[in-house]
Motif scaffolding. Structure first.
Motif: not given
Length: 444
Positions: A417-433
């Motif tokens: 919904n906000f191109p150019g900004q980090h998606d909090p859930d996607k970013t957190a999931k990538a980090i935790m994975d």
């Protein structure tokens, strides 16, 4: 009628499932249930001795007949034992369940079961010790995603901010800038209601004395005056907002960020004082530094870094949010010797006046030039470039110049919904994975 039966069966299955979840390892519930049952057993044994004595000494009259009926004397003894055990166990479970619902109702929302909330709380309580270093909206945005995995989060925030409400309060009251700290407190808060909204409220009144200030900044400033310490003010604010984790200023020293920029079309540099002014001036950033030079780090920050399981640098403005933390030599040295997994989360788009036309590798080189080489194990960068971004910005992509020197993990981090900004859930999931690849899955 058939539908009603199916609904009853589903209800019974769900009830049994929720009941069995209370006995799941790690919830710290079984020990107290066992203690309650043990106490109930002793009460039952004491009551049984009294009833047995009363039963034997009671004359053979209507009272004795009533006792024989109530004690099911007409049934075999083993059947009576099973019946009374079942009744007793059912009453104890129903009582504990009802008592918990009554006691916890004021402190839980209507959505979700109590056991579900307890299970989530215990899982996050056992989550990894995470230190996130940065500033600005990028840091607070990512914290809102990471808090779903762990409550052991330490956010390390730059104190070089001198613009907006923070700059005004810093100049007039002589306190550390509260803006980024306020945003991180709100992001880590478990309070999704009015208190959090109030903390983030920004005045828009015509009165110049309040215009542009946020209530949270004023609240932190007032608490600093009352407690006599900015650190204590942050701690008290965290309690008010029910923050799981902690938010720490990188340093307790009043610092100023200074930059040298090369003017476009010229071969000369200009010196800029002030974090808020650096992005507004045209030109390429050549170097940034702090005054006073090498301020001492907050002791709790060093402690958190040295005991961390996971250290995340970024996202955020490269020169005005991330580097002001890494220019503190104590922080950089602690990161270097830490045994934690160290990740750098690169920005999705460039920032006008700071990182124009930068690639991922340019961000890394800037960090190397200002702090230390090989500061992190892995760089997380975006590979989804869909959506419209402002015309003066470009997507941050890889150019391959550091292949073989650094490891990269590319994934979709772009907010739909906000191109150019980090998606909090996607970013957190990538980090935790990535963390779980190294340590194994989180176990309750």
């Amino acid at each position: 009628m058939q539908m009603d039966k199916d609904q009853i069966v589903e209800f019974l299955k769900e009830t049994l499932h929720n009941l069995l979840r209370w006995f799941k390892p790690g919830l710290h519930v079984k020990r107290w249930l066992g203690l309650i049952l043990l106490g109930t057993t002793f009460l039952g044994v004491g009551g049984a001795y009294w009833l047995l004595d009363f039963y034997r000494t009671t004359p053979n009259n209507w009272v004795a007949a009533l006792l024989r009926i109530l004690s099911l004397a007409f049934l075999p003894r083993i059947i009576r034992v099973l019946i009374f055990l079942a009744i007793g166990l059912g009453l104890v479970i129903a009582g504990i369940y009802g008592l918990n619902r009554s006691l916890l109702r004021p402190y839980t929302s209507t959505s979700g079961s109590v056991v579900g909330k307890l299970e989530s709380f215990r899982l996050k309580e056992r989550g990894p010790r995470i230190v996130v270093i940065g500033g600005g909206h990028g840091l607070s945005n990512m914290l809102s995603g990471l808090k779903k995995y762990s409550s052991n989060i330490t956010a390390v925030v730059t104190v070089a901010d001198d613009g907006g409400s923070s700059g005004k309060l810093r100049e007039s009251l002589g306190i550390l800038p509260p803006g980024d700290i306020r945003n991180c407190l709100a992001a880590l808060s478990d309070d999704e209601g009015l208190v959090r909204e109030l903390f983030q409220y920004r005045f828009a009144a015509d009165d110049e004395s309040l215009k542009g200030h946020s209530f949270g900044n004023l609240f932190l400033s007032a608490l600093t005056q009352i407690t006599g310490s900015f650190e204590k003010a942050v701690d008290e604010s965290a309690r008010v907002l029910s923050v799981n984790g902690q938010v720490l200023p990188a340093s307790l020293t009043d610092i100023q960020l200074i930059a040298d920029k090369e003017l476009p079309g010229w071969r000369r540099e200009i010196r800029i004082r002030g974090e808020s002014i650096i992005p507004k001036m045209s030109g390429n950033v050549k170097r940034v530094w702090l005054e006073p030079n090498n301020p001492p780090a907050h002791p709790k920050v060093i402690q958190a870094i040295l005991t961390a399981d996971l250290i995340v640098i970024g996202p955020g403005s490269l020169y005005t949010s991330i580097l002001p933390n890494l220019l503190i030599q104590d922080i950089t040295a602690a990161i270097k010797v830490s045994n934690a997994l160290k990740l750098y989360v690169c920005n999705l788009v460039t920032q006008a006046g700071e990182t124009d036309n930068y690639a991922v590798e340019d961000h890394i080189k800037a960090i190397e030039d200002h702090s230390s080489k090989r500061l992190f194990n892995l760089t997380i960068c975006n590979n989804n470039y869909t959506g419209e971004i402002p015309q003066n910005l470009t997507w941050v992509k890889r150019n391959g110049q550091l292949d073989g020197r650094y490891d990269f993990y590319e994934t979709n981090l772009n907010h739909p919904n906000f191109p150019g900004q980090h998606d909090p859930d996607k970013t957190a999931k990538a980090i935790m994975d990535l963390y779980q690849e190294r340590t194994g899955p989180l176990i309750l």
